[in-house]
Design a protein around this motif. Structure first.
Motif, PDB file in Angstrom:
ATOM      1  N   PHE A  43       0.863  -1.177   0.000  1.00 56.78           N
ATOM      2  CA  PHE A  43       0.000   0.000   0.000  1.00 56.78           C
ATOM      3  C   PHE A  43       0.904   1.233   0.000  1.00 56.78           C
ATOM      4  O   PHE A  43       1.959   1.221   0.632  1.00 56.78           O
ATOM      5  N   PRO A  44       0.520   2.315  -0.695  1.00 58.61           N
ATOM      6  CA  PRO A  44       1.343   3.535  -0.670  1.00 58.61           C
ATOM      7  C   PRO A  44       1.577   3.992   0.767  1.00 58.61           C
ATOM      8  O   PRO A  44       0.626   4.212   1.510  1.00 58.61           O
ATOM      9  N   GLY A  45       2.821   4.071   1.181  1.00 60.53           N
ATOM     10  CA  GLY A  45       3.149   4.476   2.547  1.00 60.53           C
ATOM     11  C   GLY A  45       3.286   3.301   3.493  1.00 60.53           C
ATOM     12  O   GLY A  45       3.604   3.477   4.656  1.00 60.53           O
ATOM     13  N   GLY A  46       3.016   2.086   3.013  1.00 59.48           N
ATOM     14  CA  GLY A  46       3.201   0.898   3.849  1.00 59.48           C
ATOM     15  C   GLY A  46       1.946   0.455   4.573  1.00 59.48           C
ATOM     16  O   GLY A  46       0.877   1.055   4.454  1.00 59.48           O
ATOM     17  N   CYS A  50      -1.973   1.887   5.316  1.00 63.95           N
ATOM     18  CA  CYS A  50      -3.169   1.135   4.920  1.00 63.95           C
ATOM     19  C   CYS A  50      -4.166   1.102   6.083  1.00 63.95           C
ATOM     20  O   CYS A  50      -5.364   1.335   5.905  1.00 63.95           O
ATOM     21  N   MET A  51      -3.659   0.806   7.275  1.00 62.30           N
ATOM     22  CA  MET A  51      -4.520   0.774   8.467  1.00 62.30           C
ATOM     23  C   MET A  51      -5.166   2.144   8.709  1.00 62.30           C
ATOM     24  O   MET A  51      -6.354   2.235   8.992  1.00 62.30           O
ATOM     25  N   ARG A  52      -4.353   3.182   8.595  1.00 59.25           N
ATOM     26  CA  ARG A  52      -4.884   4.539   8.797  1.00 59.25           C
ATOM     27  C   ARG A  52      -5.915   4.884   7.724  1.00 59.25           C
ATOM     28  O   ARG A  52      -6.932   5.505   8.022  1.00 59.25           O
ATOM     29  N   TYR A  53      -5.659   4.483   6.478  1.00 58.77           N
ATOM     30  CA  TYR A  53      -6.602   4.750   5.394  1.00 58.77           C
ATOM     31  C   TYR A  53      -7.967   4.143   5.712  1.00 58.77           C
ATOM     32  O   TYR A  53      -9.000   4.814   5.622  1.00 58.77           O
ATOM     33  N   ILE A  54      -7.972   2.877   6.093  1.00 58.97           N
ATOM     34  CA  ILE A  54      -9.242   2.200   6.416  1.00 58.97           C
ATOM     35  C   ILE A  54      -9.923   2.894   7.586  1.00 58.97           C
ATOM     36  O   ILE A  54     -11.112   3.210   7.520  1.00 58.97           O
ATOM     37  N   VAL A  75     -13.153  -8.948   4.048  1.00 61.97           N
ATOM     38  CA  VAL A  75     -13.298  -8.656   2.625  1.00 61.97           C
ATOM     39  C   VAL A  75     -12.125  -9.270   1.871  1.00 61.97           C
ATOM     40  O   VAL A  75     -10.972  -9.006   2.198  1.00 61.97           O
ATOM     41  N   ARG A  76     -12.451 -10.100   0.868  1.00 64.58           N
ATOM     42  CA  ARG A  76     -11.425 -10.672  -0.016  1.00 64.58           C
ATOM     43  C   ARG A  76     -11.351  -9.823  -1.270  1.00 64.58           C
ATOM     44  O   ARG A  76     -12.367  -9.429  -1.816  1.00 64.58           O
ATOM     45  N   PHE A  77     -10.136  -9.578  -1.726  1.00 68.10           N
ATOM     46  CA  PHE A  77      -9.945  -8.813  -2.961  1.00 68.10           C
ATOM     47  C   PHE A  77      -8.618  -9.196  -3.577  1.00 68.10           C
ATOM     48  O   PHE A  77      -7.797  -9.870  -2.952  1.00 68.10           O
ATOM     49  N   ILE A  78      -8.422  -8.766  -4.815  1.00 71.82           N
ATOM     50  CA  ILE A  78      -7.190  -9.057  -5.534  1.00 71.82           C
ATOM     51  C   ILE A  78      -6.475  -7.741  -5.842  1.00 71.82           C
ATOM     52  O   ILE A  78      -7.113  -6.780  -6.286  1.00 71.82           O
ATOM     53  N   ILE A  79      -5.169  -7.713  -5.584  1.00 69.96           N
ATOM     54  CA  ILE A  79      -4.327  -6.605  -6.026  1.00 69.96           C
ATOM     55  C   ILE A  79      -3.874  -7.001  -7.432  1.00 69.96           C
ATOM     56  O   ILE A  79      -3.151  -7.976  -7.607  1.00 69.96           O
ATOM     57  N   TRP A 112      -2.131   0.077  -5.233  1.00 70.52           N
ATOM     58  CA  TRP A 112      -0.998  -0.452  -4.495  1.00 70.52           C
ATOM     59  C   TRP A 112       0.174  -0.627  -5.452  1.00 70.52           C
ATOM     60  O   TRP A 112      -0.008  -0.664  -6.667  1.00 70.52           O
ATOM     61  N   ARG A 113       1.378  -0.788  -4.908  1.00 67.56           N
ATOM     62  CA  ARG A 113       2.510  -1.240  -5.723  1.00 67.56           C
ATOM     63  C   ARG A 113       2.272  -2.731  -5.899  1.00 67.56           C
ATOM     64  O   ARG A 113       2.115  -3.452  -4.920  1.00 67.56           O
ATOM     65  N   PRO A 114       2.196  -3.227  -7.147  1.00 67.04           N
ATOM     66  CA  PRO A 114       1.826  -4.632  -7.359  1.00 67.04           C
ATOM     67  C   PRO A 114       2.912  -5.606  -6.915  1.00 67.04           C
ATOM     68  O   PRO A 114       4.072  -5.239  -6.767  1.00 67.04           O
ATOM     69  N   GLY A 115       2.475  -6.859  -6.731  1.00 66.10           N
ATOM     70  CA  GLY A 115       3.405  -7.925  -6.405  1.00 66.10           C
ATOM     71  C   GLY A 115       4.239  -8.298  -7.620  1.00 66.10           C
ATOM     72  O   GLY A 115       3.829  -8.070  -8.756  1.00 66.10           O
ATOM     73  N   VAL A 116       5.418  -8.871  -7.360  1.00 65.46           N
ATOM     74  CA  VAL A 116       6.317  -9.281  -8.437  1.00 65.46           C
ATOM     75  C   VAL A 116       6.779 -10.714  -8.175  1.00 65.46           C
ATOM     76  O   VAL A 116       7.157 -11.054  -7.052  1.00 65.46           O
TER      77      VAL A 116
END
Length: 135
Positions: A43-46, A50-54, A75-79, A112-116
């Motif tokens: 998540f941008p900023g780590g 993310c916790m603060r955003y929610i 909640v399930r979701f895909i990045i 988000w920055r995607p997974g690699v």
């Protein structure tokens, strides 16, 4: 520092009232969904941001307050490969209003920055339980 623990094949990150559980899914039209990637999405900023955003964006529905509804909405979701959120679904709900609010907040997240994996961007599935607690 956020404590990490492995539960079966799922990695859990616990911080305050939100737990993020990474879990896998079989390949679909969008390509394979990873459980754990060499470089996990971020998540941008780590994770703290993310916790603060929610926490900042959740609005407790008035009807749920009136009904005394509280608990954890998972909640399930895909990045996605581009960092966007897709396919948010309720894995475990509380009531229809809290469930809808949790989906709304997850869907509104910035990219988000995607997974690699192996040098390529990949899809990674998350389950985020969001805690609704009345004071």
């Amino acid at each position: 520092e956020i404590p990490l623990r492995l539960v079966g094949s799922e990695m859990c990150i616990r911080d305050r009232d939100i737990v993020i559980v990474m879990s896998g899914e079989k390949p679909s039209a969008g390509g394979q969904v990873f459980q754990i990637a060499e470089e996990m999405p971020s998540f941008p900023g780590g994770i703290d941001e993310c916790m603060r955003y929610i926490a900042r964006h959740v609005k407790y529905p008035a009807i749920s307050i009136e009904n005394g509804a509280q608990g954890i909405v998972s909640v399930r979701f895909i990045i996605e490969k581009d960092g966007s959120i897709s396919n948010p679904k309720i894995a475990q709900g509380v009531d229809e209003y809290l469930d809808k609010e949790a989906i709304r907040v997850i869907s509104s997240m910035p990219k988000w920055r995607p997974g690699v994996q192996n040098g390529k961007k990949v899809r990674v599935k998350y389950t985020v339980p969001v805690v609704f607690r009345l004071q």
